[in-house]
Design a protein around this motif. Structure first.
Motif, PDB file in Angstrom:
ATOM      1  N   LEU A   1       3.833  11.039   2.821  1.00 23.55           N
ATOM      2  CA  LEU A   1       4.664  11.299   1.641  1.00 23.55           C
ATOM      3  C   LEU A   1       5.110  12.757   1.597  1.00 23.55           C
ATOM      4  CD1 LEU A   1       2.682   9.251  -1.026  1.00 23.55           C
ATOM      5  CD2 LEU A   1       4.911   8.688  -0.035  1.00 23.55           C
TER       6      LEU A   1
ATOM      7  N   LEU B   1      11.698   6.165  -2.921  1.00 22.31           N
ATOM      8  CA  LEU B   1      10.409   5.496  -2.744  1.00 22.31           C
ATOM      9  C   LEU B   1       9.550   5.641  -3.998  1.00 22.31           C
ATOM     10  CD1 LEU B   1       8.500   3.994  -0.780  1.00 22.31           C
ATOM     11  CD2 LEU B   1       7.641   6.246  -0.096  1.00 22.31           C
ATOM     12  N   ARG B   2       9.541   6.838  -4.565  1.00 25.21           N
ATOM     13  CA  ARG B   2       8.781   7.090  -5.802  1.00 25.21           C
ATOM     14  C   ARG B   2       9.285   6.195  -6.922  1.00 25.21           C
ATOM     15  NH1 ARG B   2       9.335   9.919 -10.339  1.00 25.21           N
ATOM     16  NH2 ARG B   2      11.322  10.809  -9.725  1.00 25.21           N
TER      17      ARG B   2
ATOM     18  N   TYR C   1       8.164   2.523  -6.381  1.00 21.58           N
ATOM     19  CA  TYR C   1       6.760   2.292  -6.732  1.00 21.58           C
ATOM     20  C   TYR C   1       6.564   2.337  -8.248  1.00 21.58           C
ATOM     21  CZ  TYR C   1       4.613   1.983  -2.147  1.00 21.58           C
ATOM     22  OH  TYR C   1       4.226   1.544  -0.913  1.00 21.58           O
ATOM     23  N   CYS C   2       7.238   3.260  -8.908  1.00 18.46           N
ATOM     24  CA  CYS C   2       7.119   3.328 -10.377  1.00 18.46           C
ATOM     25  C   CYS C   2       7.649   2.058 -11.033  1.00 18.46           C
ATOM     26  CB  CYS C   2       7.860   4.557 -10.905  1.00 18.46           C
ATOM     27  SG  CYS C   2       7.079   6.127 -10.481  1.00 18.46           S
TER      28      CYS C   2
ATOM     29  N   GLN D   1       0.837  -1.201   0.000  1.00 14.62           N
ATOM     30  CA  GLN D   1       0.000   0.000   0.000  1.00 14.62           C
ATOM     31  C   GLN D   1       0.874   1.253   0.000  1.00 14.62           C
ATOM     32  OE1 GLN D   1      -3.273  -0.132  -0.215  1.00 14.62           O
ATOM     33  NE2 GLN D   1      -3.646   2.030  -0.008  1.00 14.62           N
ATOM     34  N   LEU D   2       0.506   2.210  -0.828  1.00 13.43           N
ATOM     35  CA  LEU D   2       1.190   3.500  -0.870  1.00 13.43           C
ATOM     36  C   LEU D   2       0.939   4.234   0.433  1.00 13.43           C
ATOM     37  CD1 LEU D   2       2.789   5.293  -2.893  1.00 13.43           C
ATOM     38  CD2 LEU D   2       0.621   6.316  -3.530  1.00 13.43           C
TER      39      LEU D   2
END
Length: 123
Positions: A10, A24-25, A28-29, A3-4
């Motif tokens: 953030l 982190l970005r 997730y990407c 989960q984000l």
């Protein structure tokens, strides 16, 4: 990847540790890109590279956000334009196929009308 995190988490991370936020970005990407079918991965990686380049070259995070947002809107406008071309295509003017009627046979009813020695007479 899971989960984000919440927006406020953030935001705090971006303000306190921009490098950790960027890592982190990126994670997730990459997880999203890895989840798409192989035939789309190269295109997704190219788009992500372009986004990363815009964000890196931007003078401020807000400037990067605005530029990426404009890129997204331009892409959606091109998609809408392409879709509208299909609406003008002659095949789109065809009437919908007509439904054909059919007799429906109730098989359970047929079984009830039969007896072990042959068909039961109709009333």
């Amino acid at each position: 990847m899971g989960q984000l995190p919440e927006f406020d988490t953030l935001k705090q991370l971006a303000e306190s540790d921009p490098k950790a936020f960027n890592a982190l970005r990126q994670a997730y990407c990459q997880a999203l890109i890895c989840s798409v079918p192989c035939r789309h991965k190269h295109r997704m990686q190219a788009i992500q590279h372009r986004i990363d380049t815009v964000i890196t070259r931007a003078k401020t995070p807000m400037a990067g956000l605005i530029t990426v947002s404009c890129m997204m809107h331009d892409s959606l406008a091109r998609l809408a334009s392409q879709l509208s071309r299909f609406q003008d295509h002659p095949l789109c003017d065809l009437p919908p196929p007509q439904q054909k009627s059919a007799d429906v046979i109730d098989l359970a009813d047929r079984k009830r009308r039969r007896s072990p020695t042959g068909p039961v007479e109709k009333h």
